[in-house]
Design a protein around this motif. Structure first.
Motif: not given
Length: 567
Positions: A104-106, A34-39, A108-117, A77-82
Motif C-alpha cells: 500500500e505504501l509503494y 540491507a538489500v538496497v545497500n547492496a544494489i 501511494k508512491m505511484d510505484g509501478t506494479i505489474y500483475d505477473a500472473r 529504490l523509488q525514493v532514491m531515483g531508481f
C-alpha cells in the motif's frame, strides 16, 4: 560463525518480535535497507540518487514476508531515483500483513506494479529483462520446499536463460564493492572486465534464492541463479550445502538489528569454518621444541601400485608440522615409499617376496609402533585385503591412541561395523576416533545409495557421528565435520580442483599431524579440512581453478597456516 536452518531462523525472528518487542515491520525495513545497500553499491550509486536514473530494476515479489521485503526494497529504490518495477505473483489481498502494508505504501508512491500472473506481463518481462541493471528475487524465502509453481517457474527459467549468457567473469565479484570498471556500462564491480556490453541483469536474491531449500541446499528445477544473495540474521544451511553455492552467488550477511543474545540463546550447533574459528585451534609451539615434542604419527597402509598414497599422507603430515612420521606397509612397497618420502621412517611387515599388501601378520609391527605414536591413520593405499580385517579390529581396540580411518580402512569396516563396539562405549566427549569418508565410502558404511548420502549430507553426518561415537569428516564440496555430541562445522574453502587423485591422502596426513600435536579430534579435523581447502584455493587462484596436484596441495599447507596466524 553460526549457520541456521529454516526452523531455527523462524524461532529467532519469533523471539525478536514476541519476546523483545521488535516490530516485524522494523525487521522488514532493515532487511530492505540491507538489500538496497547492496544494489546501490553494485550499480555504483552508493550514497546519493543518480543524476539520471539508471536502467530499470525489476523486483519479483511473492505473497509472503520475502515478498514484503521486496516491496520495501522497491519503495526505497523509488525514493532514491531508481526506475523500479514490481512484478507481483499474488492478489494483493493475499499478501502477509507487513507485506500488504509495504504494498500500500509503494502504491501511494505511484510505484509501478505489474500483475505477473497475466500473459501480457510475462511477455513484457521477456522484453524488459534485457535492459534491467538488476533483478531482485523476492519470491520465496527460507520456508520454501518442493518445486516452484509453473506460473513462477517460467519467469525464473527466463531469468536463468539470461544468466546463462553472461561471460564467466561476471559471476566473480572478488570484492563485494570493488571500484567500478569504466568499461562496464552499468558500473558492475568486475575485476578484469574486457566486455563493454556485458549481458545483464545482476540477480540479487533476498535472503535465499527462490527454489532453494534453506535446510538441505537442494534446488528445484527452476531455482533462481543469483549473482548476490543478501541474507538476514544468520546464513542458512542451504547457502552452503549441495547446490546452494551454485544458486547463492556471493553471500552478504546482515544482522538487521537482531540482538546477538536472541541469536545466541538458541544455541545453534552448526558452525561455518572460518579463519578466525580454526586459528584458535592451532597449537602453540615452544621455541625450544624438537621433533619429540611435536608429535609422532603412525600411518598404516599401502600396497603394490598404491605407494603414492602413503607418500602423500606423510607429506601432508610433515607439511602440517608433525615431528615424526612412521609408516608401516608391505615389504614390497616400502622401498618405493622410502624413495618418495625420505623424511619418514619405514617399518616393513614381512619378507620382500611375500605378497603385495598386508595381512594378519602386520599386527605385530603395528602394535610395536603404536606404543610410540601420539596418533595413527589407517587406510591410505591399503586396498581391501580381507585378512587385514582382524588387524583393523585390534587397532580399534587400542582406545588410548587417537585414530583416523580413511579410504580402504573404511571399506573394510563397512563389512564389519561390529568392530566399532569397543569405541562406541566411550564417553562421546572424549572420543578419539575420526572417520573421513567420501560420499561413496559413506554410502557403503551406511548401506544406502550415494544419492541418499548427497541428499542429506549434514543430517547423515551428525547422526552417524553419534551412532559411531566418532568425528565424521564427510568429504565433498563444503566438507562437513560432525562430532558425536551433535556439533557440526561446514567448510567453505576448497574448489573442484581437489577432485584429483591423492588429495584425500594429504588431508588424512594433515589431520594426523594436528592430532599428534595434541589438538583434540574434532578441532584437529576442522583444522585439517580448512587448511587443505585453503591451500587448494591459493593454487586455483594461480592456475585457473584446476590442474594442480595433491603434492602441491600438501606443499601449500605451511603458507596457509601462516596466513591465518599460525606459529
Amino acid at each position: 560463525m553460526r549457520v541456521a536452518n529454516a526452523q531455527q531462523m523462524r524461532e529467532i525472528d519469533r523471539r525478536a518480535v514476541k519476546e523483545w518487542g521488535i516490530p516485524g515491520m522494523v525487521l522488514m525495513e532493515n532487511a530492505a535497507r540491507a538489500v538496497v545497500n547492496a544494489i546501490t553499491r553494485l550499480t555504483g550509486c552508493p550514497e546519493n540518487p543518480p543524476a539520471s536514473p539508471p536502467d530499470d530494476i525489476a523486483i519479483l515479489v511473492g505473497k509472503g514476508n520475502n515478498g514484503g521485503d521486496g516491496l520495501a526494497v522497491a519503495r526505497h529504490l523509488q525514493v532514491m531515483g531508481f526506475a523500479s518495477a514490481v512484478y507481483l505473483f499474488a492478489d494483493p489481498q493475499e499478501l502477509a500483513a507487513d507485506a500488504l502494508s509495504n504494498y500500500e505504501l509503494y502504491q501511494k508512491m505511484d510505484g509501478t506494479i505489474y500483475d505477473a500472473r497475466s500473459e501480457e506481463t510475462y511477455q513484457q518481462f521477456g522484453r524488459d529483462i534485457w535492459r534491467c541493471a538488476v533483478v531482485v528475487d523476492a519470491l520465496y524465502g527460507t520456508g520454501f520446499a518442493g518445486e516452484l509453481p509453473e506460473a513462477v517457474a517460467r519467469y525464473t527459467q527466463m531469468l536463468n536463460s539470461v544468466q546463462a549468457r553472461k561471460p564467466a567473469h561476471t559471476h566473480t565479484l572478488s570484492s563485494p564493492y570493488k571500484s567500478a570498471c569504466p568499461k562496464n556500462p552499468h558500473r558492475i564491480p568486475l575485476s578484469n572486465c574486457q566486455f563493454p556490453n556485458c549481458p545483464l541483469p545482476i540477480v540479487v536474491a533476498v535472503d535465499i534464492a527462490s527454489g532453494l531449500d534453506a535446510g538441505t541446499g537442494q534446488g528445484a528445477a527452476a531455482t533462481v541463479r543469483a549473482d548476490v544473495t543478501v541474507t538476514f540474521g544468520l546464513s542458512k544451511l542451504g547457502h552452503y550445502l549441495e547446490q546452494g553455492p551454485e544458486y547463492t552467488g556471493r553471500l552478504i550477511i546482515d544482522k538487521i538489528s537482531l540482538p546477538e543474545h536472541v541469536i545466541a540463546a538458541l544455541d545453534i550447533p552448526t558452525r561455518l569454518l572460518t579463519a578466525d574459528a580454526v586459528r584458535a585451534y592451532l597449537p602453540r609451539r615452544s621455541r625450544d621444541g624438537h621433533k619429540g615434542t611435536h608429535g609422532c604419527g603412525l600411518i598404516v597402509g599401502g600396497s603394490t601400485g598404491m605407494s603414492g598414497a602413503l607418500v602423500l599422507a606423510g607429506r601432508g603430515a610433515l607439511r602440517s608440522g608433525i615431528g615424526l612420521v612412521q609408516i608401516v606397509t608391505a615389504a614390497r612397497v616400502a622401498p618405493l615409499v622410502d624413495a618418495g618420502l625420505t623424511e619418514a621412517t619405514l617399518w616393513p611387515t614381512w619378507p620382500m617376496d611375500d605378497g603385495d599388501t598386508m595381512d594378519g601378520r602386520a599386527w605385530e609391527v603395528i602394535a610395536e609402533r603404536l606404543a610410540h605414536a601420539q596418533a595413527c591413520a589407517v587406510g591410505p593405499g591399503l586396498k581391501q585385503p580381507p585378512q587385514f580385517i582382524e588387524v583393523l579390529g585390534r587397532i580399534l581396540q587400542e582406545k588410548n591412541v587417537p585414530l583416523i580411518l580413511d579410504a580402504d580402512a573404511l571399506n573394510l569396516l563397512a563389512a564389519r561395523m561390529d568392530l566399532l563396539k569397543g569405541r562406541q562405549n566411550l564417553d562421546p566427549a572424549k572420543t578419539n576416533l575420526i572417520m573421513t569418508p567420501h560420499p561413496g565410502e559413506m554410502a557403503r558404511l551406511c548401506r544406502i545409495s550415494v544419492a541418499e548420502v548427497q541428499k542429506s549430507r549434514l543430517e547423515l553426518a551428525v547422526a552417524k557421528a553419534a551412532e559411531w561415537n566418532a568425528v565424521v569428516v564427510l568429504k565433498g564440496a563444503n566438507t562437513i565435520v560432525a562430532s558425536p555430541l551433535g556439533q557440526a562445522a561446514i567448510n567453505t574453502t576448497g574448489n573442484s580442483g581437489l577432485g584429483t587423485g591423492g588429495t584425500g591422502d594429504v588431508l588424512t596426513g594433515s589431520i594426523l599431524a594436528w592430532l599428534a600435536q595434541g589438538v583434540p579430534p574434532y578441532e584437529a579435523a576442522q583444522l585439517g579440512v580448512y587448511l587443505h581447502g585453503c591451500s587448494a584455493d591459493h593454487l586455483a587462484a594461480g592456475c585457473g581453478g584446476f590442474g594442480y596436484t595433491a603434492g602441491e596441495v600438501a606443499d601449500g599447507l605451511p603458507a596457509c597456516r601462516e596466513r591465518i596466524g599460525g606459529r
